[in-house]
Design a protein around this motif. Sequence first.
Motif, PDB file in Angstrom:
ATOM      1  N   LYS A 152       1.405  -1.660  63.581  1.00 49.62           N
ATOM      2  CA  LYS A 152       0.004  -0.993  63.867  1.00 49.62           C
ATOM      3  C   LYS A 152      -0.399  -1.436  65.302  1.00 49.62           C
ATOM      4  O   LYS A 152      -0.149  -2.514  66.012  1.00 49.62           O
ATOM      5  CB  LYS A 152      -1.235  -1.613  62.962  1.00 49.62           C
ATOM      6  CG  LYS A 152      -0.929  -1.354  61.436  1.00 49.62           C
ATOM      7  CD  LYS A 152      -1.927  -2.050  60.734  1.00 49.62           C
ATOM      8  CE  LYS A 152      -3.494  -1.787  60.720  1.00 49.62           C
ATOM      9  NZ  LYS A 152      -3.899  -0.565  59.355  1.00 49.62           N
ATOM     10  N   ASP A 190      -6.010  -4.193  55.992  1.00 50.16           N
ATOM     11  CA  ASP A 190      -4.975  -2.981  56.485  1.00 50.16           C
ATOM     12  C   ASP A 190      -5.411  -1.966  55.621  1.00 50.16           C
ATOM     13  O   ASP A 190      -4.901  -1.460  54.775  1.00 50.16           O
ATOM     14  CB  ASP A 190      -3.699  -3.417  55.882  1.00 50.16           C
ATOM     15  CG  ASP A 190      -2.568  -2.524  56.518  1.00 50.16           C
ATOM     16  OD1 ASP A 190      -2.780  -1.572  57.127  1.00 50.16           O
ATOM     17  OD2 ASP A 190      -1.542  -2.678  55.951  1.00 50.16           O
ATOM     18  N   SER A 215      -5.552   2.082  54.906  1.00 49.73           N
ATOM     19  CA  SER A 215      -4.494   3.022  54.772  1.00 49.73           C
ATOM     20  C   SER A 215      -5.013   4.430  54.329  1.00 49.73           C
ATOM     21  O   SER A 215      -5.980   4.387  53.399  1.00 49.73           O
ATOM     22  CB  SER A 215      -3.560   2.167  53.862  1.00 49.73           C
ATOM     23  OG  SER A 215      -3.292   1.138  54.406  1.00 49.73           O
ATOM     24  N   ARG A 219      -2.919   6.978  51.926  1.00 51.52           N
ATOM     25  CA  ARG A 219      -1.761   6.941  50.965  1.00 51.52           C
ATOM     26  C   ARG A 219      -1.058   8.362  51.166  1.00 51.52           C
ATOM     27  O   ARG A 219      -0.101   8.169  51.155  1.00 51.52           O
ATOM     28  CB  ARG A 219      -2.097   6.549  49.695  1.00 51.52           C
ATOM     29  CG  ARG A 219      -2.898   5.225  49.393  1.00 51.52           C
ATOM     30  CD  ARG A 219      -1.825   3.957  49.938  1.00 51.52           C
ATOM     31  NE  ARG A 219      -2.581   2.924  49.549  1.00 51.52           N
ATOM     32  CZ  ARG A 219      -2.225   1.604  50.041  1.00 51.52           C
ATOM     33  NH1 ARG A 219      -1.065   1.617  50.821  1.00 51.52           N
ATOM     34  NH2 ARG A 219      -2.627   0.477  49.903  1.00 51.52           N
ATOM     35  N   GLN A 251       1.213   8.267  53.878  1.00 54.92           N
ATOM     36  CA  GLN A 251       2.349   7.365  53.780  1.00 54.92           C
ATOM     37  C   GLN A 251       3.192   7.724  52.851  1.00 54.92           C
ATOM     38  O   GLN A 251       4.535   7.407  53.135  1.00 54.92           O
ATOM     39  CB  GLN A 251       1.635   5.972  53.261  1.00 54.92           C
ATOM     40  CG  GLN A 251       2.505   4.745  52.873  1.00 54.92           C
ATOM     41  CD  GLN A 251       1.708   3.658  52.415  1.00 54.92           C
ATOM     42  OE1 GLN A 251       0.507   3.925  52.396  1.00 54.92           O
ATOM     43  NE2 GLN A 251       2.528   2.808  51.859  1.00 54.92           N
ATOM     44  N   TRP A 286       4.914   4.138  56.955  1.00 53.09           N
ATOM     45  CA  TRP A 286       3.472   3.178  57.060  1.00 53.09           C
ATOM     46  C   TRP A 286       2.711   3.222  58.443  1.00 53.09           C
ATOM     47  O   TRP A 286       1.403   3.447  58.395  1.00 53.09           O
ATOM     48  CB  TRP A 286       3.808   1.789  56.846  1.00 53.09           C
ATOM     49  CG  TRP A 286       4.199   1.300  55.731  1.00 53.09           C
ATOM     50  CD1 TRP A 286       3.378   1.733  54.431  1.00 53.09           C
ATOM     51  CD2 TRP A 286       5.432   0.752  55.100  1.00 53.09           C
ATOM     52  NE1 TRP A 286       4.272   1.260  53.121  1.00 53.09           N
ATOM     53  CE2 TRP A 286       5.486   0.671  53.774  1.00 53.09           C
ATOM     54  CE3 TRP A 286       6.898   0.580  55.845  1.00 53.09           C
ATOM     55  CZ2 TRP A 286       6.511   0.037  52.927  1.00 53.09           C
ATOM     56  CZ3 TRP A 286       7.748   0.020  55.013  1.00 53.09           C
ATOM     57  CH2 TRP A 286       7.797  -0.133  53.609  1.00 53.09           C
ATOM     58  N   SER A 327       0.138   6.297  59.002  1.00 54.51           N
ATOM     59  CA  SER A 327      -0.842   6.224  58.059  1.00 54.51           C
ATOM     60  C   SER A 327      -1.787   5.113  57.915  1.00 54.51           C
ATOM     61  O   SER A 327      -2.685   5.153  57.468  1.00 54.51           O
ATOM     62  CB  SER A 327      -0.202   6.296  56.587  1.00 54.51           C
ATOM     63  OG  SER A 327       0.473   5.517  56.274  1.00 54.51           O
ATOM     64  N   LYS A 328      -1.533   4.070  58.760  1.00 54.15           N
ATOM     65  CA  LYS A 328      -2.456   2.862  59.090  1.00 54.15           C
ATOM     66  C   LYS A 328      -2.689   2.464  60.393  1.00 54.15           C
ATOM     67  O   LYS A 328      -3.316   1.346  60.649  1.00 54.15           O
ATOM     68  CB  LYS A 328      -1.496   1.708  58.395  1.00 54.15           C
ATOM     69  CG  LYS A 328      -1.228   2.063  56.838  1.00 54.15           C
ATOM     70  CD  LYS A 328      -0.044   0.716  56.522  1.00 54.15           C
ATOM     71  CE  LYS A 328       0.331   0.783  54.888  1.00 54.15           C
ATOM     72  NZ  LYS A 328      -0.872  -0.111  54.415  1.00 54.15           N
TER      73      LYS A 328
END
Length: 294
Positions: A108, A164, A166, A168, A171, A183, A186-187
């Motif tokens: 991230k 965290d 997110s 989904r 993801q 990941w 999407s985060k």
Amino acid sequence: MSSLTKWDRLIRYVSTKDGKTKYGEPIVSGDKPDIDELAQKGGLKVKVLEGPTPTQAAPTGEEDEVKQLLGPLTPEDVSIVRCTGLNYKTHILETGFDLPANPTLFIKPSQTVADTRQPVPIPALGQAQCDYEGELTIVIGKPCKNVSEADALSYVAGYVSSNDVSCRDWQMEKDKAGMMPQWSFSKSFDKYAPLGPCIVSTKLLGDAGGLAMKTFVNGELRQDTNTSDLCFGVRKLVSFFSTGQTLEAGSLIMTGTPGGVGFGMKPPKWLKDGDEVVVEIEGIGKVVNKMHFE
């Protein structure tokens, strides 16, 4: 054990005296103070800390009072956020996977770092399947590379509670994430890694083993675990992630989330506009944030 820091707990706050943003060590009693609750009630006193970075901050001899509690770190303090996928043994096994031989890493950016009690902005494309992940986060205190597990804690400043955040569908769904789940995108939206309420040093928490962790959504308990269930603990993560690459001072390692996320419920329970998520870790305290759909 020896510590890299000259403080046991570090907060970042707005001063009642002069309105400036400062570092401080909360003046508290007991080994599990509720820093968030004390700050919300008002009157929380601190020993003022000063230094070029949070990990280098040292006592000035002055005392102050907290007007507003912020997150302990800013995006400027954090070079990168390393994250660990699927790292709680019970959660891994209940999803039908075998326990992995090595940790899974994703990244991230630093702009995901946000304050506790600050709304998390959810962009339009992240609103359909917005989710939470309560996590223990490691704060690296000095640069290291190719570190052994035995020496790993020598480079850890402390720990902080984190979420965290997110989305989904970006993801997991092939038309958005591609042929393989991913990941990072999407985060990685701004403020998708709120931290709080303080950094607690290794002098108090050691390797952070055996700590209870709970996540609440609008007061409902969703995640309830203990860091003793981590597949890869703090020493292993620091050692493995430092293999062939430098972990910079101020960089973070998020250690993974247990079962109980919204995605895993039947039917899924996605976060909505205005939902409040609280991640509380024993000995560290609570990070509290409401979701704000843009």
